[in-house]
Design an enzyme around this catalytic site. Structure first.
Site, PDB file in Angstrom:
ATOM      1  N   CYS A 207       0.765  -1.181   0.044  1.00  0.00           N
ATOM      2  CA  CYS A 207       0.000   0.044   0.190  1.00  0.00           C
ATOM      3  C   CYS A 207       0.921   1.305   0.076  1.00  0.00           C
ATOM      4  O   CYS A 207       2.032   1.077   0.116  1.00  0.00           O
ATOM      5  CB  CYS A 207      -0.912   0.062   1.240  1.00  0.00           C
ATOM      6  SG  CYS A 207       0.097  -0.010   2.693  1.00  0.00           S
TER       7      CYS A 207
ATOM      8  N   HIS B  34       5.905  -5.011   8.597  1.00  0.00           N
ATOM      9  CA  HIS B  34       5.953  -6.221   8.965  1.00  0.00           C
ATOM     10  C   HIS B  34       5.914  -7.202   7.865  1.00  0.00           C
ATOM     11  O   HIS B  34       5.182  -7.894   7.350  1.00  0.00           O
ATOM     12  CB  HIS B  34       4.546  -6.864   9.716  1.00  0.00           C
ATOM     13  CG  HIS B  34       4.503  -6.259  11.009  1.00  0.00           C
ATOM     14  ND1 HIS B  34       3.453  -5.721  11.603  1.00  0.00           N
ATOM     15  CD2 HIS B  34       5.630  -5.809  12.095  1.00  0.00           C
ATOM     16  CE1 HIS B  34       3.717  -5.511  13.026  1.00  0.00           C
ATOM     17  NE2 HIS B  34       4.880  -5.208  13.030  1.00  0.00           N
TER      18      HIS B  34
ATOM     19  N   CYS C 192       2.772   5.965   8.925  1.00  0.00           N
ATOM     20  CA  CYS C 192       1.947   6.028   7.875  1.00  0.00           C
ATOM     21  C   CYS C 192       1.004   7.191   8.162  1.00  0.00           C
ATOM     22  O   CYS C 192       0.342   7.312   9.191  1.00  0.00           O
ATOM     23  CB  CYS C 192       1.125   4.750   7.847  1.00  0.00           C
ATOM     24  SG  CYS C 192      -0.408   4.744   6.733  1.00  0.00           S
TER      25      CYS C 192
ATOM     26  N   HIS D  99      -0.133  -5.264  19.322  1.00  0.00           N
ATOM     27  CA  HIS D  99       0.159  -4.654  17.725  1.00  0.00           C
ATOM     28  C   HIS D  99       1.053  -3.469  17.896  1.00  0.00           C
ATOM     29  O   HIS D  99       0.658  -2.403  18.728  1.00  0.00           O
ATOM     30  CB  HIS D  99      -0.664  -4.595  16.988  1.00  0.00           C
ATOM     31  CG  HIS D  99      -0.420  -4.530  15.602  1.00  0.00           C
ATOM     32  ND1 HIS D  99      -0.145  -3.007  15.110  1.00  0.00           N
ATOM     33  CD2 HIS D  99      -0.341  -5.196  14.327  1.00  0.00           C
ATOM     34  CE1 HIS D  99      -0.017  -3.376  13.625  1.00  0.00           C
ATOM     35  NE2 HIS D  99      -0.123  -4.810  13.261  1.00  0.00           N
TER      36      HIS D  99
ATOM     37  N   GLU E 133       1.169  -0.851  16.327  1.00  0.00           N
ATOM     38  CA  GLU E 133       0.416   0.592  15.826  1.00  0.00           C
ATOM     39  C   GLU E 133      -0.599   0.766  17.127  1.00  0.00           C
ATOM     40  O   GLU E 133      -0.655   1.938  17.426  1.00  0.00           O
ATOM     41  CB  GLU E 133      -0.785   0.073  14.680  1.00  0.00           C
ATOM     42  CG  GLU E 133      -1.353   1.061  14.326  1.00  0.00           C
ATOM     43  CD  GLU E 133      -2.467   1.110  13.119  1.00  0.00           C
ATOM     44  OE1 GLU E 133      -3.486   1.854  13.379  1.00  0.00           O
ATOM     45  OE2 GLU E 133      -2.088   0.412  12.425  1.00  0.00           O
TER      46      GLU E 133
ATOM     47  N   THR F 198      -5.607   0.820  11.919  1.00  0.00           N
ATOM     48  CA  THR F 198      -6.141   1.260  10.398  1.00  0.00           C
ATOM     49  C   THR F 198      -6.004  -0.319   9.766  1.00  0.00           C
ATOM     50  O   THR F 198      -6.638  -0.260   8.878  1.00  0.00           O
ATOM     51  CB  THR F 198      -4.820   1.993   9.855  1.00  0.00           C
ATOM     52  OG1 THR F 198      -3.551   1.302  10.240  1.00  0.00           O
ATOM     53  CG2 THR F 198      -4.951   3.339  10.447  1.00  0.00           C
TER      54      THR F 198
ATOM     55  N   SER G  24       2.124 -10.082  10.476  1.00  0.00           N
ATOM     56  CA  SER G  24       1.224  -9.184   9.717  1.00  0.00           C
ATOM     57  C   SER G  24      -0.129  -9.102  10.013  1.00  0.00           C
ATOM     58  O   SER G  24      -0.592  -9.963   9.454  1.00  0.00           O
ATOM     59  CB  SER G  24       1.642  -9.217   8.220  1.00  0.00           C
ATOM     60  OG  SER G  24       0.908  -8.265   7.563  1.00  0.00           O
ATOM     61  N   SER G  25      -0.686  -8.170  10.713  1.00  0.00           N
ATOM     62  CA  SER G  25      -2.028  -8.317  11.298  1.00  0.00           C
ATOM     63  C   SER G  25      -3.053  -8.434   9.768  1.00  0.00           C
ATOM     64  O   SER G  25      -3.909  -9.372   9.702  1.00  0.00           O
ATOM     65  CB  SER G  25      -2.165  -7.050  11.814  1.00  0.00           C
ATOM     66  OG  SER G  25      -3.750  -6.971  11.942  1.00  0.00           O
TER      67      SER G  25
ATOM     68  N   SER H  74       2.124  -5.361   2.964  1.00  0.00           N
ATOM     69  CA  SER H  74       3.509  -5.164   3.584  1.00  0.00           C
ATOM     70  C   SER H  74       4.480  -6.277   2.654  1.00  0.00           C
ATOM     71  O   SER H  74       5.456  -6.434   2.792  1.00  0.00           O
ATOM     72  CB  SER H  74       4.031  -5.308   5.057  1.00  0.00           C
ATOM     73  OG  SER H  74       3.356  -6.432   5.822  1.00  0.00           O
TER      74      SER H  74
END
Length: 309
Positions: A13, A42, A97, A125, A127, A165, A223-224, A267
């Site tokens: 992204c 990640h 981000c 996490h 974030e 997010t 990676s979520s 990612s």
């Protein structure tokens, strides 16, 4: 012959592209080593590639030598981390981000209205930890509808919610509905503020599930958003596998399968997707088509220090 349908969109992204390029530009402008707090994104392959070029990944700021160029990861950091870097005089380049930074701003705005904050996200996490540390208010983390039922707040009339997010509208709607039902006065951001990339990639997997027998998701275990893509495929009745790269492919996954859907988390670089296509060719001939889907053209600005790099 195995038919492979590529998801559209998939992979990087704009926030991830920007974060990786920030490290690359910093290496070019200042020379190695460049220190990065936590994984920039990640993905193991991305991190290892940057490491070979001179990026040093650390867990805490005290591992960074005095005066060394320091990059904050795309996930964002807590205010205390920013303050600690300033106290040590570390020259910081912030790769947070912009959509994560927007959530931080929303949280601070609600805190300024003297509201307690409910954060919808995953415990632990990066974030989530950064967001909690950016909001100068009491923050309650909820991960499920059941968590909402257990919430203890000071004043139900002074409540707001924000979301991680890497959760989509679909991921959060049940929890937000439960919050609204229990706390009718709660306020929150418009659904348009949900990360566009998360929503688009999840919708692409939902579309894929209707036309393939098996789904492969390229992405790292931590990676979520990649994990969620695999879960969605599974929920829709398709055997779905999260893989780091082509080495993880198992021939028995494709027994009796005629079509395979292939996507990648936000990612995961496209080179890994192409590697998986080559890996599938080991099992026989493949035919590749690309799904109709959203074309993304989002771009984010670079930090001022790097606009000339």
């Amino acid at each position: 012959m195995l038919r492979v349908v590529l998801a559209q969109p998939r992979g990087f992204c704009a926030g991830v592209e920007r974060a990786i390029e920030i490290v690359e530009r910093a290496l070019k402008k200042y020379g190695p080593p460049i220190y990065v707090r936590h994984e920039i994104v990640h993905n193991r392959h991305v991190v290892e590639d940057l490491r070979t070029r001179g990026a040093v990944f650390v867990d805490e700021l005290d591992e960074i030598p005095p005066g060394a160029i320091t990059v904050f990861s795309a996930h964002g950091v807590a205010k205390r981390v920013e303050e600690a870097a300033a106290e040590r005089g570390l020259p910081v380049i912030d790769a947070t981000c912009p959509l994560v930074a927007k959530v931080h701003n929303e949280g601070r705005r609600y805190a300024g209205q003297e509201r307690e904050i409910v954060l919808v996200g995953h415990a632990g996490h990066a974030e989530v930890e950064g967001t909690i540390g950016q909001v100068p208010a009491k923050v309650h983390l909820v991960q499920t509808v059941e968590d909402v039922a257990r919430l203890q707040v000071t004043d139900p009339e002074k409540l707001a919610y924000i979301t991680q997010t890497t959760l989509s509208v679909d991921d959060t709607k049940g929890i937000i509905a439960a919050l609204t039902q229990r706390f009718p006065s709660i306020v929150g951001p418009n659904v348009r503020d949900i990360c566009y990339a998360t929503q688009n990639r999840q919708q692409a997997v939902r579309d894929l599930a209707g036309q393939v027998d098996v789904i492969l998701v390229v992405g790292s275990r931590n990676s979520s958003n990649s994990n969620r893509l695999r879960e969605i495929g599974q929920e829709l009745g398709r055997p779905s596998y999260l893989i780091d790269d082509a080495d993880a492919l198992q021939p028995e996954w494709f027994d009796g399968a005629r079509t395979v859907g292939l996507t990648a988390g936000a990612s995961a670089p496209e080179t890994l997707v192409q590697g998986v296509l080559n890996g599938l060719r080991r099992f026989g001939e493949i035919e590749i088509t690309t799904q109709d889907g959203v074309a993304e053209d989002v771009r984010f600005r670079f930090p001022a220090q790097l606009t000339d790099a």
